[in-house]
Design a protein around this motif. Structure first.
Motif, PDB file in Angstrom:
ATOM      1  N   UNK A 123     -64.236  28.741   3.642  1.00 13.27           N
ATOM      2  CA  UNK A 123     -63.714  28.072   4.846  1.00 13.27           C
ATOM      3  C   UNK A 123     -64.786  27.871   5.902  1.00 13.27           C
ATOM      4  N   UNK A 124     -64.560  26.862   6.760  1.00 13.41           N
ATOM      5  CA  UNK A 124     -65.517  26.522   7.814  1.00 13.41           C
ATOM      6  C   UNK A 124     -65.929  27.732   8.646  1.00 13.41           C
ATOM      7  N   UNK A 125     -64.956  28.595   8.964  1.00 10.03           N
ATOM      8  CA  UNK A 125     -65.239  29.701   9.872  1.00 10.03           C
ATOM      9  C   UNK A 125     -66.142  30.762   9.265  1.00 10.03           C
ATOM     10  N   UNK A 136     -75.809  28.458   5.626  1.00 15.23           N
ATOM     11  CA  UNK A 136     -75.620  29.848   5.244  1.00 15.23           C
ATOM     12  C   UNK A 136     -74.140  30.187   5.372  1.00 15.23           C
ATOM     13  N   UNK A 137     -73.616  30.860   4.331  1.00 10.77           N
ATOM     14  CA  UNK A 137     -72.193  31.157   4.279  1.00 10.77           C
ATOM     15  C   UNK A 137     -71.963  32.645   4.031  1.00 10.77           C
ATOM     16  N   UNK A 145     -62.361  19.138   2.856  1.00  7.89           N
ATOM     17  CA  UNK A 145     -61.361  19.421   3.886  1.00  7.89           C
ATOM     18  C   UNK A 145     -61.946  20.359   4.925  1.00  7.89           C
ATOM     19  N   UNK A 146     -61.255  21.474   5.169  1.00  9.38           N
ATOM     20  CA  UNK A 146     -61.783  22.470   6.118  1.00  9.38           C
ATOM     21  C   UNK A 146     -62.513  23.598   5.387  1.00  9.38           C
ATOM     22  N   UNK A 147     -62.968  23.299   4.175  1.00 11.34           N
ATOM     23  CA  UNK A 147     -63.750  24.232   3.370  1.00 11.34           C
ATOM     24  C   UNK A 147     -65.061  23.580   2.954  1.00 11.34           C
ATOM     25  N   UNK A 148     -65.919  24.383   2.347  1.00  6.28           N
ATOM     26  CA  UNK A 148     -67.147  23.911   1.719  1.00  6.28           C
ATOM     27  C   UNK A 148     -67.107  24.313   0.248  1.00  6.28           C
ATOM     28  N   UNK A 149     -67.439  23.361  -0.622  1.00  4.89           N
ATOM     29  CA  UNK A 149     -67.501  23.616  -2.065  1.00  4.89           C
ATOM     30  C   UNK A 149     -68.953  23.887  -2.433  1.00  4.89           C
TER      31      UNK A 149
END
Length: 394
Positions: free
Chosen positions: A228-230, A190-191, A157-161
């Motif tokens: 989340x994407x941001x 990079x998160x 969705x608007x996240x990364x797992x």
């Protein structure tokens, strides 16, 4: 917030460097025998106390002045070297790895929200951070070769797992900010994450040769982490480019801090050699001892000049990948010899914890591994030599 300075102020830098040196020698060195120092670094209560002292002295994160300008690399060297005169100096002053490198990266690559949420607490000394890149070698993960990274990130969705395992993650225990590298279909990413997080588990803290960094070095399991994407730093696939942006200054700041530590070891060994009598004369008057201290003086100056040379390359705007590799190899190997000779000059006392020399020796031995072993840097430089030669031969 930090911005990169386009001018230097030698008078400001010299005065600040003197303040830092005085603070470390007079305020921080007495804590070197504190019982809250353990195999995995200073306990959090000690970190908090030391940082309160630095804040009261107006020296928290001294290489990032209050006007928001980030010092040039040459100015940073003038500050970080005296901060390293005690293994506790960088912890107190917020010039330690991995925070110093992480702050540099977030200032350069973060948007305003990332800077407000993740960078500002680091600069203020209210939070520590961890950089999650290295992976277990026994699982064929990314050690000195990031291209082997096995930690994955996939869209949800608007996240990364994110799923994977990391090792030798410095300061993960009690850190509040995490930077995680993972591989997505688009490439390395990079998160930014808030810590602690139940999806990021510390399996164990490794028993290592060094003991200066709060939280030690941990083995990490990342299971079902949703980001989340941001909170992605940069764009998908830019992870390696961002890592390179961080890499050269981080390598060089290691050189700066450990130059201070090796200088301190030389001071202690010199004092010992100038007081200790053996076989009818002072130790320093024995050629075998005096020559070792002379060699140390040469190596310390050589390391200082190498740091200054590489800092100038970075200040000119170059990425400095090859130059920082050369500096890292040369300085780490030279300073290791300095520390080793100091132990040798002091004999039995040198291998005890009655002075800081023994710890400096251990820490600098580990420095030869930090940010890539000597052999990896030489291999990388050899590839560059071949590439440059074949290119010029066409």
């Amino acid at each position: 917030m930090m911005t990169i300075a386009h001018r230097s102020n030698p008078d400001r830098t010299q005065a600040l460097a003197q303040q830092v040196e005085k603070f470390v020698r007079e305020v921080i060195v007495p804590f070197e025998g504190d019982p809250r120092l353990g195999a995995h670094g200073p306990e959090e209560s000690l970190v908090t106390e030391l940082r309160a002292l630095a804040s009261a002295a107006g020296l928290m994160t001294p290489h990032v002045p209050r006007d928001g300008t980030h010092m040039t690399q040459r100015e940073t060297a003038a500050i970080l070297k005296p901060s390293g005169l005690s293994p506790l100096g960088p912890v107190a002053l917020n010039t330690a790895a991995p925070d110093e490198g992480n702050m540099y990266l977030l200032e350069r690559a973060g948007n305003e929200e990332i800077k407000r949420r993740f960078l500002a607490p680091l600069v203020a000394g209210d939070a520590r951070s961890a950089f999650f890149m290295t992976e277990p070698a026994d699982e064929n993960g990314a050690g000195s070769d990031p291209s082997m990274m096995r930690t994955t990130a996939r869209r949800a969705g608007n996240h990364w797992l994110i799923e994977g395992r990391k090792t030798l993650i410095t300061g993960a225990s009690s850190a509040k900010v995490g930077i995680i590298m993972a591989k997505a279909d688009e490439g390395a990413c990079m998160f930014l994450v808030d810590l602690p997080d139940p999806a990021i588990r510390i399996d164990r803290v490794l028993d290592t040769l060094d003991s200066a960094m709060p939280g030690g070095h941990a083995v990490i399991a990342i299971e079902g982490l949703l980001v989340p994407d941001e909170q992605m730093l940069g764009a998908p696939g830019e992870g390696f480019k961002l890592a390179q942006m961080r890499l050269s200054p981080a390598r060089l700041s290691h050189c700066m801090r450990w130059h201070g530590a090796a200088t301190r070891a030389q001071e202690i060994a010199t004092d010992y050699a100038c007081r200790r009598m053996a076989f009818g004369k002072l130790l320093i008057d024995h050629e075998g001892v005096g020559f070792q201290l002379a060699e140390n003086l040469i190596d310390l100056k050589s390391a200082e000049l190498m740091i200054d040379w590489c800092a100038g390359i970075l200040d000119a705007g170059a990425l400095g990948t090859a130059e920082s590799s050369m500096a890292k190899v040369s300085v780490s190997e030279s300073l290791y010899l300095v520390a080793d000779r100091c132990v040798q000059v002091m004999g039995g006392l040198g291998i005890t914890r009655d002075t800081i020399v023994e710890q400096v020796f251990r820490e600098i031995r580990a420095f030869r591994i930090y940010d890539g072993p000597t052999e990896v840097h030489k291999w990388s430089l050899a590839k560059k030599i071949k590439r440059d030669h074949l290119g010029s031969a066409r």
